[in-house]
Design a protein around this motif. Structure first.
Motif, PDB file in Angstrom:
ATOM      1  N   TYR A  33      66.063   7.198 -33.569  1.00 25.19           N
ATOM      2  CA  TYR A  33      64.947   8.134 -33.472  1.00 25.19           C
ATOM      3  C   TYR A  33      65.422   9.479 -32.920  1.00 25.19           C
ATOM      4  N   GLY A  34      66.273   9.460 -31.911  1.00 22.70           N
ATOM      5  CA  GLY A  34      66.815  10.702 -31.356  1.00 22.70           C
ATOM      6  C   GLY A  34      67.612  11.482 -32.384  1.00 22.70           C
ATOM      7  N   GLY A  35      68.419  10.767 -33.157  1.00 22.97           N
ATOM      8  CA  GLY A  35      69.191  11.430 -34.215  1.00 22.97           C
ATOM      9  C   GLY A  35      68.299  12.023 -35.291  1.00 22.97           C
ATOM     10  N   LEU A  36      67.292  11.269 -35.705  1.00 22.82           N
ATOM     11  CA  LEU A  36      66.359  11.787 -36.707  1.00 22.82           C
ATOM     12  C   LEU A  36      65.564  12.967 -36.156  1.00 22.82           C
ATOM     13  N   GLY A  37      65.202  12.894 -34.882  1.00 25.29           N
ATOM     14  CA  GLY A  37      64.493  14.002 -34.257  1.00 25.29           C
ATOM     15  C   GLY A  37      65.346  15.259 -34.218  1.00 25.29           C
ATOM     16  N   ALA A  38      66.639  15.097 -33.946  1.00 24.51           N
ATOM     17  CA  ALA A  38      67.558  16.246 -33.952  1.00 24.51           C
ATOM     18  C   ALA A  38      67.676  16.831 -35.358  1.00 24.51           C
ATOM     19  N   LEU A  39      67.721  15.955 -36.367  1.00 25.39           N
ATOM     20  CA  LEU A  39      67.764  16.446 -37.752  1.00 25.39           C
ATOM     21  C   LEU A  39      66.479  17.182 -38.109  1.00 25.39           C
ATOM     22  N   ALA A  40      65.353  16.680 -37.635  1.00 29.56           N
ATOM     23  CA  ALA A  40      64.076  17.359 -37.887  1.00 29.56           C
ATOM     24  C   ALA A  40      64.066  18.732 -37.228  1.00 29.56           C
ATOM     25  N   LEU A  41      64.631  18.827 -36.038  1.00 30.23           N
ATOM     26  CA  LEU A  41      64.740  20.121 -35.358  1.00 30.23           C
ATOM     27  C   LEU A  41      65.600  21.076 -36.180  1.00 30.23           C
ATOM     28  N   LEU A  42      66.715  20.586 -36.678  1.00 23.91           N
ATOM     29  CA  LEU A  42      67.580  21.419 -37.521  1.00 23.91           C
ATOM     30  C   LEU A  42      66.863  21.860 -38.793  1.00 23.91           C
ATOM     31  N   ALA A  43      66.038  20.972 -39.349  1.00 30.44           N
ATOM     32  CA  ALA A  43      65.274  21.321 -40.550  1.00 30.44           C
ATOM     33  C   ALA A  43      64.288  22.451 -40.246  1.00 30.44           C
ATOM     34  N   VAL A  44      63.624  22.383 -39.108  1.00 28.75           N
ATOM     35  CA  VAL A  44      62.686  23.439 -38.726  1.00 28.75           C
ATOM     36  C   VAL A  44      63.431  24.764 -38.537  1.00 28.75           C
ATOM     37  N   VAL A  45      64.598  24.702 -37.898  1.00 27.67           N
ATOM     38  CA  VAL A  45      65.402  25.912 -37.694  1.00 27.67           C
ATOM     39  C   VAL A  45      65.837  26.485 -39.052  1.00 27.67           C
ATOM     40  N   ALA A  46      66.264  25.601 -39.958  1.00 25.85           N
ATOM     41  CA  ALA A  46      66.706  26.053 -41.280  1.00 25.85           C
ATOM     42  C   ALA A  46      65.558  26.677 -42.064  1.00 25.85           C
ATOM     43  N   VAL A  47      64.399  26.057 -42.001  1.00 20.53           N
ATOM     44  CA  VAL A  47      63.238  26.599 -42.716  1.00 20.53           C
ATOM     45  C   VAL A  47      62.846  27.956 -42.133  1.00 20.53           C
ATOM     46  N   ALA A  48      62.848  28.055 -40.817  1.00 17.49           N
ATOM     47  CA  ALA A  48      62.519  29.332 -40.172  1.00 17.49           C
ATOM     48  C   ALA A  48      63.560  30.392 -40.525  1.00 17.49           C
ATOM     49  N   GLY A  49      64.816  29.987 -40.576  1.00 23.99           N
ATOM     50  CA  GLY A  49      65.893  30.912 -40.910  1.00 23.99           C
ATOM     51  C   GLY A  49      65.848  31.402 -42.353  1.00 23.99           C
ATOM     52  N   SER A  50      65.253  30.604 -43.217  1.00 21.45           N
ATOM     53  CA  SER A  50      65.166  31.001 -44.626  1.00 21.45           C
ATOM     54  C   SER A  50      63.988  31.930 -44.893  1.00 21.45           C
ATOM     55  N   GLY A  51      63.217  32.211 -43.851  1.00 14.19           N
ATOM     56  CA  GLY A  51      62.114  33.151 -44.014  1.00 14.19           C
ATOM     57  C   GLY A  51      60.766  32.500 -44.246  1.00 14.19           C
ATOM     58  N   CYS A  52      60.724  31.187 -44.357  1.00 13.72           N
ATOM     59  CA  CYS A  52      59.452  30.494 -44.536  1.00 13.72           C
ATOM     60  C   CYS A  52      58.707  30.438 -43.206  1.00 13.72           C
ATOM     61  N   ALA A  53      57.415  30.283 -43.292  1.00  9.72           N
ATOM     62  CA  ALA A  53      56.589  30.269 -42.087  1.00  9.72           C
ATOM     63  C   ALA A  53      56.750  28.953 -41.317  1.00  9.72           C
ATOM     64  N   VAL A  54      57.013  29.089 -40.032  1.00 11.52           N
ATOM     65  CA  VAL A  54      57.067  27.944 -39.116  1.00 11.52           C
ATOM     66  C   VAL A  54      56.173  28.311 -37.942  1.00 11.52           C
ATOM     67  N   ASN A  55      55.135  27.512 -37.713  1.00  5.29           N
ATOM     68  CA  ASN A  55      54.226  27.853 -36.622  1.00  5.29           C
ATOM     69  C   ASN A  55      54.760  27.349 -35.278  1.00  5.29           C
ATOM     70  N   THR A  56      54.146  27.811 -34.223  1.00  4.53           N
ATOM     71  CA  THR A  56      54.584  27.464 -32.874  1.00  4.53           C
ATOM     72  C   THR A  56      54.504  25.968 -32.628  1.00  4.53           C
TER      73      THR A  56
END
Length: 146
Positions: A33-56
């Motif tokens: 679960y911790g590993g998957l959670g870290a991957l989910a965090l990276l996905a949010v960072v990647a999506v935000a970095g690509s210019g897509c909307a990521v809310n707070t």
């Protein structure tokens, strides 16, 4: 004053191989679960970095869920050392966390579907840990009369 191991008088856990096996499997699920959670965090960072909307909400939750994995793992480790209090807490949290996470994600407009699916996938190992912690061997090892 409490000891580090929080052992309860009469607890057969340290020598109970079935209970230790279940707790070890639960700890492994929590690690996953911790590993998957870290991957989910990276996905949010990647999506935000690509210019897509990521809310707070998404950003805060993406950071907090891996932190929760650390807490759950510490509790599961303490339980495997004989702490009844830690066992009861990790047992409760592994049921509450998936219900809360998935329940909030189902509220329309809170987060995009891809994020809700990511969070649901992260909760699968937590559900497995909840089932393992409710098994016969851990319950017997932490029975109230002991």
């Amino acid at each position: 004053m409490e000891t580090d191991t929080h052992t309860t008088a009469g607890t057969s856990l340290p020598g109970d191989s079935r209970a230790q096996e279940a707790l070890g499997a639960a700890r492994n699920s929590i690690r996953l679960y911790g590993g998957l959670g870290a991957l989910a965090l990276l996905a949010v960072v990647a999506v935000a970095g690509s210019g897509c909307a990521v809310n707070t909400f998404m950003g805060v939750r993406a950071v907090l869920l891996p932190v929760a994995a650390v807490l759950l793992h510490r509790l599961a480790t303490a339980a495997s050392r004989g702490s009844r209090r830690a066992y009861e807490r990790v047992r409760a949290l592994t049921v509450i966390l998936p219900v809360a996470i998935v329940g909030v994600d189902l509220i329309p407009g809170i987060c995009p579907p891809w994020y809700a699916v990511t969070q649901a996938v992260c909760m699968v190992p937590v559900v497995r840990a909840a089932v393992l912690l409710r098994g016969r061997a851990p319950r017997a090892a932490f029975a109230k009369g002991r």
